[in-house]
Scaffold this active site. Structure first.
Site, PDB file in Angstrom:
ATOM      1  N   ARG B  50       0.844  -1.185   0.000  1.00 46.12           N
ATOM      2  CA  ARG B  50       0.000   0.000   0.000  1.00 46.12           C
ATOM      3  C   ARG B  50       0.878   1.232   0.000  1.00 46.12           C
ATOM      4  O   ARG B  50       2.038   1.171   0.377  1.00 46.12           O
ATOM      5  CB  ARG B  50      -0.850   0.047   1.265  1.00 46.12           C
ATOM      6  CG  ARG B  50      -1.610  -1.220   1.539  1.00 46.12           C
ATOM      7  CD  ARG B  50      -2.240  -1.172   2.919  1.00 46.12           C
ATOM      8  NE  ARG B  50      -2.922  -2.427   3.201  1.00 46.12           N
ATOM      9  CZ  ARG B  50      -3.653  -2.654   4.285  1.00 46.12           C
ATOM     10  NH1 ARG B  50      -3.788  -1.699   5.193  1.00 46.12           N
ATOM     11  NH2 ARG B  50      -4.232  -3.817   4.473  1.00 46.12           N
ATOM     12  N   ASP B  52       0.268   5.301   1.555  1.00 49.28           N
ATOM     13  CA  ASP B  52      -0.669   6.115   2.332  1.00 49.28           C
ATOM     14  C   ASP B  52      -1.201   7.287   1.518  1.00 49.28           C
ATOM     15  O   ASP B  52      -0.675   7.618   0.461  1.00 49.28           O
ATOM     16  CB  ASP B  52       0.032   6.660   3.577  1.00 49.28           C
ATOM     17  CG  ASP B  52       0.195   5.591   4.641  1.00 49.28           C
ATOM     18  OD1 ASP B  52      -0.640   4.673   4.692  1.00 49.28           O
ATOM     19  OD2 ASP B  52       1.175   5.675   5.402  1.00 49.28           O
ATOM     20  N   ARG B 197       8.648   7.251   6.700  1.00 49.11           N
ATOM     21  CA  ARG B 197       8.347   8.630   7.127  1.00 49.11           C
ATOM     22  C   ARG B 197       8.800   8.880   8.564  1.00 49.11           C
ATOM     23  O   ARG B 197       9.272   9.982   8.889  1.00 49.11           O
ATOM     24  CB  ARG B 197       6.854   8.900   6.959  1.00 49.11           C
ATOM     25  CG  ARG B 197       6.462   9.043   5.476  1.00 49.11           C
ATOM     26  CD  ARG B 197       4.970   8.946   5.266  1.00 49.11           C
ATOM     27  NE  ARG B 197       4.266   9.958   6.021  1.00 49.11           N
ATOM     28  CZ  ARG B 197       2.924   9.970   6.173  1.00 49.11           C
ATOM     29  NH1 ARG B 197       2.186   9.025   5.624  1.00 49.11           N
ATOM     30  NH2 ARG B 197       2.358  10.925   6.865  1.00 49.11           N
TER      31      ARG B 197
END
Lengths: 263, 263
Positions: B50, B52, B197
């Site tokens: 995935r 975000d 991140r």
């Protein structure tokens, strides 16, 4: 009265161009609105020139005249707090009394970005023109050299261009390869409407082999718009910087760091 | 039954992320819709992972299974005609029968772009995180080296991360200076949610001097999310490529040109 000079960057995607006009939102309008929030009164911005709808700028220069001077940081950081994400004041400085963003300009630097690939790129398409075919960069460089110097560019202006004279001097037209990008850097004393975009459209036709470099001379001497190539789309074009030969900033004020503007 | 592997690029600004979810439009949804227009039937895409909301991809990989194979160009050029400007299929290829976009992946390359400047940049802000203070890149490099290898990254995952194991192997964490950008290139076998991140947020705190590089070891051994730094914002992150060690493409089919994907 004081003259304040702003350096403004914008992503032009959502705007009808720099200059205020009836058919949509202009960058000038948005900056003047934000400036009014800080100053309490409205100032009219005078820019180094216009940019068309969808064209970007890293270093648009504009000035305004005021009788109530604020600290320079208010014109940068204060105004930026009232600007949307796609517009920012990069620098504000007190200019000499006779500074004029348009008339004091010595030269401008435009960059046109060509994205060379068979498939379009969602991350590159906002700031470049995708060209699918293989480009002969050497032939494009030969053609680009023919633009340098003082010429009548009447074949390289939009039909609606109202400039009285069509003679302009170009100092350099450089092709910089940053694969897959091909950047066309054009520096000159002034430009006609759509001039860089028609030059780039013509250079791409040379690169694709549908024109030869020597045709540029015919276009410059004959002068009809129909002789030159297509107008390259706006999103590839960016006004990188306007040069005032260091004469613009008031002594004692922070001088514009051109290397920062040129990045 | 045939397995088709797509390489997909997207500007994630307008999407809730790759994966279909109830609270907004996902990239997966848009690609599946476009694919259905070409195939006449709906295929479910299985991705390498995935991304975000707001995160971008240059080389997201996804596969689907079909019993009615079309020419590969239909899956690229045909599908692209039904995709918006911010999403594109960059490559389509017939894969081996046992290819699986997630389980066959050997490694992934993420790039995080930090824009170092006092003033925000409208042209850079879509794809980077602006950091105002001066960054000590040498200290950041020291800290980055400590992430390389096999570690328990439980301090570097979002609170909602549901992964069963938190041990991951990173192959490299490189800092590349392209002034004013600082790129953080992270390559590893797999990643926890928000891992890159949070790593970048922590590295920036090291660069600003509010943490020392040696604290990274404590974070990796102690494991609490509160020990690590802030989560860097999504728009700086891009999934650059997924590596399948050349095992994925059916013999005779065009192999994925990784150099093209990696640009």
């Amino acid at each position: 009265m004081s003259v304040v000079r702003l350096v403004i960057e914008y992503d032009g995607t959502q705007y009808v161009g720099w200059q205020i006009q009836p058919n949509g939102l202009a960058v000038q309008q948005v900056v003047e609105d934000a400036l009014a929030r800080i100053c309490g009164v409205r100032h009219r911005l005078v820019s180094s020139g216009r940019t068309d709808a969808g064209v970007h700028a890293r270093g648009m220069v504009a000035h305004f005249v005021t009788d109530k001077l604020l600290p320079m940081r208010a014109y940068r950081d204060g105004v930026n707090r009232h600007l949307p994400a796609d517009i920012a004041v990069r620098d504000a400085a007190l200019a000499c009394d006779d500074f004029h963003a348009r008339y004091s300009a010595r030269s401008k630097w435009y960059r046109y970005s060509i994205y060379r690939a068979a498939v379009r790129s969602p991350m590159a398409c906002r700031f470049s023109w995708q060209v699918r075919g293989r480009l002969d960069v050497q032939a494009m460089r030969e053609a680009a050299e023919l633009f340098v110097g003082r010429h009548d560019f009447s074949a390289f202006r939009a039909s609606g261009c109202a400039a009285r004279t069509t003679v302009r001097e170009l100092f350099s037209v450089d092709l910089v390869e940053e694969d897959p990008l091909l950047q066309v850097d054009v520096r000159g004393e002034g430009f006609l409407r759509n001039m860089v975009r028609i030059m780039v459209g013509t250079l791409v036709e040379v690169g694709l082999g549908s024109r030869s470099p020597c045709e540029i001379e015919d276009m410059l001497s004959a002068g009809g718009r129909d002789r030159a190539g297509v107008t390259a789309p706006p999103q590839g074009l960016c006004l990188m910087a306007v040069d005032y030969a260091g004469q613009d900033v008031f002594p004692g004020q922070k001088c514009l760091d051109m290397s920062e503007t040129f990045r």
